[in-house]
Design an enzyme around this catalytic site. Sequence first.
Site, PDB file in Angstrom:
ATOM      1  N   HIS A  25     -18.046 -14.886 -10.285  1.00 19.09           N
ATOM      2  CA  HIS A  25     -18.359 -14.116 -11.509  1.00 19.09           C
ATOM      3  C   HIS A  25     -19.852 -13.807 -11.619  1.00 19.09           C
ATOM      4  O   HIS A  25     -20.378 -13.690 -12.723  1.00 19.09           O
ATOM      5  CB  HIS A  25     -17.913 -14.870 -12.764  1.00 19.09           C
ATOM      6  CG  HIS A  25     -16.523 -15.417 -12.690  1.00 19.09           C
ATOM      7  ND1 HIS A  25     -15.416 -14.707 -13.106  1.00 19.09           N
ATOM      8  CD2 HIS A  25     -16.058 -16.593 -12.208  1.00 19.09           C
ATOM      9  CE1 HIS A  25     -14.326 -15.442 -12.913  1.00 19.09           C
ATOM     10  NE2 HIS A  25     -14.687 -16.585 -12.353  1.00 19.09           N
ATOM     11  N   SER A  76     -41.699   4.746  -4.832  1.00 19.21           N
ATOM     12  CA  SER A  76     -41.558   5.707  -5.916  1.00 19.21           C
ATOM     13  C   SER A  76     -42.678   6.736  -5.836  1.00 19.21           C
ATOM     14  O   SER A  76     -43.775   6.431  -5.374  1.00 19.21           O
ATOM     15  CB  SER A  76     -41.624   4.947  -7.242  1.00 19.21           C
ATOM     16  OG  SER A  76     -42.035   5.800  -8.287  1.00 19.21           O
ATOM     17  N   LYS A  93     -43.623   0.230  -5.974  1.00 22.59           N
ATOM     18  CA  LYS A  93     -42.186   0.070  -5.746  1.00 22.59           C
ATOM     19  C   LYS A  93     -41.784  -0.027  -4.278  1.00 22.59           C
ATOM     20  O   LYS A  93     -42.309   0.660  -3.425  1.00 22.59           O
ATOM     21  CB  LYS A  93     -41.420   1.240  -6.368  1.00 22.59           C
ATOM     22  CG  LYS A  93     -41.409   1.285  -7.878  1.00 22.59           C
ATOM     23  CD  LYS A  93     -40.728   0.089  -8.529  1.00 22.59           C
ATOM     24  CE  LYS A  93     -39.249   0.031  -8.306  1.00 22.59           C
ATOM     25  NZ  LYS A  93     -38.522   1.041  -9.076  1.00 22.59           N
ATOM     26  N   GLU A 129     -28.588   1.313  -1.096  1.00 24.53           N
ATOM     27  CA  GLU A 129     -28.006   2.084  -2.203  1.00 24.53           C
ATOM     28  C   GLU A 129     -27.229   3.289  -1.668  1.00 24.53           C
ATOM     29  O   GLU A 129     -26.127   3.599  -2.138  1.00 24.53           O
ATOM     30  CB  GLU A 129     -29.100   2.592  -3.141  1.00 24.53           C
ATOM     31  CG  GLU A 129     -29.826   1.484  -3.883  1.00 24.53           C
ATOM     32  CD  GLU A 129     -31.050   2.038  -4.595  1.00 24.53           C
ATOM     33  OE1 GLU A 129     -30.928   2.375  -5.770  1.00 24.53           O
ATOM     34  OE2 GLU A 129     -32.120   2.143  -3.985  1.00 24.53           O
TER      35      GLU A 129
END
Length: 491
Positions: free
Chosen positions: A155, A276, A282, A289
């Site tokens: 979980h 970024s 970043k 992704e």
Amino acid sequence: MSNILRRGRLEDVQEDKILRYTSSMEADRWLFNYDIAVDLAHTVMLKEQCIINKEDCSKILRGLLRIREEGMEELDFSYEDLHISLESRLIDIVGEEVGGRMHSGRSRNDEVATCIRLALREELTGLLEEIFVLRNTLINLAEKHINTLMPGFTHMQHAQPTTLAHHLCAHEAAFSRDFDRAQDAFSRINLCPLGAAAFASTGFNLNRKRTQELLGFEGLLENSMDAVSSRDFLIECASVFANLMVNLSRMAEELVVWSSSEFNFIELNDMYVSTSSIMPQKKNPDSAELLRGKTGVAFGALMSLLTICKGLPLSYNRDLQEATPNICRSVETVRASVNVMEGMIRTMRVHIDVLADKSIEGFTTATELADTIVRETGIPFRTAHQIVGMLAKEGGKFTLEKIDSKAKIVLEESLSGIGLTETMITEALDPVSSINRRKIAGGPAPEEVLRYLAKRQTDLELDKQEIANLKNIINSAFENLLAIVNEYGKA
Ligand code: ARG
């Protein structure tokens, strides 16, 4: 030259936008080399069956080799597909009196089905190899992290301590099933539809066995109607790919989460990340992704294939042309994703200290404490579960006194203590000893993981041989075909 397909029955020229709508030329690039192979094998067989003569055969074969040299770009893209465009180019080169004989006893229906099977067979062999490499990388990394503690999750909550090796092996196990499924699908792809012609086979005395052998197929797709109309092998493959993408995507999700500041379990190699355009600090896990996102391509292809096939009466229907680009896109995406995942895993930096610190966070050894109470005192597990649950709720340090006092409440007895010692508690709360105890088959104990890894290495070795085997069968068939073509092609 006028359109060799349309000139008899139809208006020669189609309006451009209609041609663009109906043509498969662009998608057929995927099939170019295989269509040449199918043409070569068919021509060789036609000659051996005395359906065409030696001289015509030799001219056709040489023409085909030349077209292969010239490549797909030299073909006339105003044709509706590769097969007819290629035949037209052949006729350009050797004349219709000779080149016009190649299509004897054949239809584009059995031709295209054969081409797709050849192309997919090759892709699948490549995919098997790539899954093998990914599995190998996982196993190698696991070998280095047999003692690397980490929290295991259920979980998404800290659950019990485990090791990174154990976690990596779980992913490898899933990929090994994907490997098996791909291998299984291979056996149903590797059958030859050629000779089925439009659907009713042909009155020419073709030797189907011979073209099957020349193209290195395992057997025939016998019923000629089934041979041209079935695409369930595509649905099967697309489903294998979709499943594989699910497994890859789940792993990618972990890499995304693990590389966040909150987790900080790993750092991905610069090769696989982006920064970024506004936030200079970043380091974004873009490759992981995108892998997650590209899963949609594989699912979409599966859904498209199911939809394309579901309402089709036997036998060939042009709808089937829409199936090909779907499987092509899917296999391309899946193969690239396996490669990227392998690279990310191989090059990522593992933060062993963070993993170890986090492995006990959230009272992950609670189960072991309850188990210890059961083993040492004979109290039933459900009761021990309640005692430890109450301790967890209260928080703070887990002392002998606290355990005894909770036990007293739960057991409603005036006992002085349940019989645990400080050492037992310390040991139960130690993640290393908790893991060491979990040494039954498939558990995370280092000794068990070592045994497991040795077995996986043996399995991998067998799979490696199997891939070499498949490649060998395919390659030697093509080498043999080329040798015969060279022999028959002599002027
Ligand atoms: N381009 C077609 C396809 O991919 C080839 C078969 C054409 N057959 C036909 N009867 N129009 O399905």
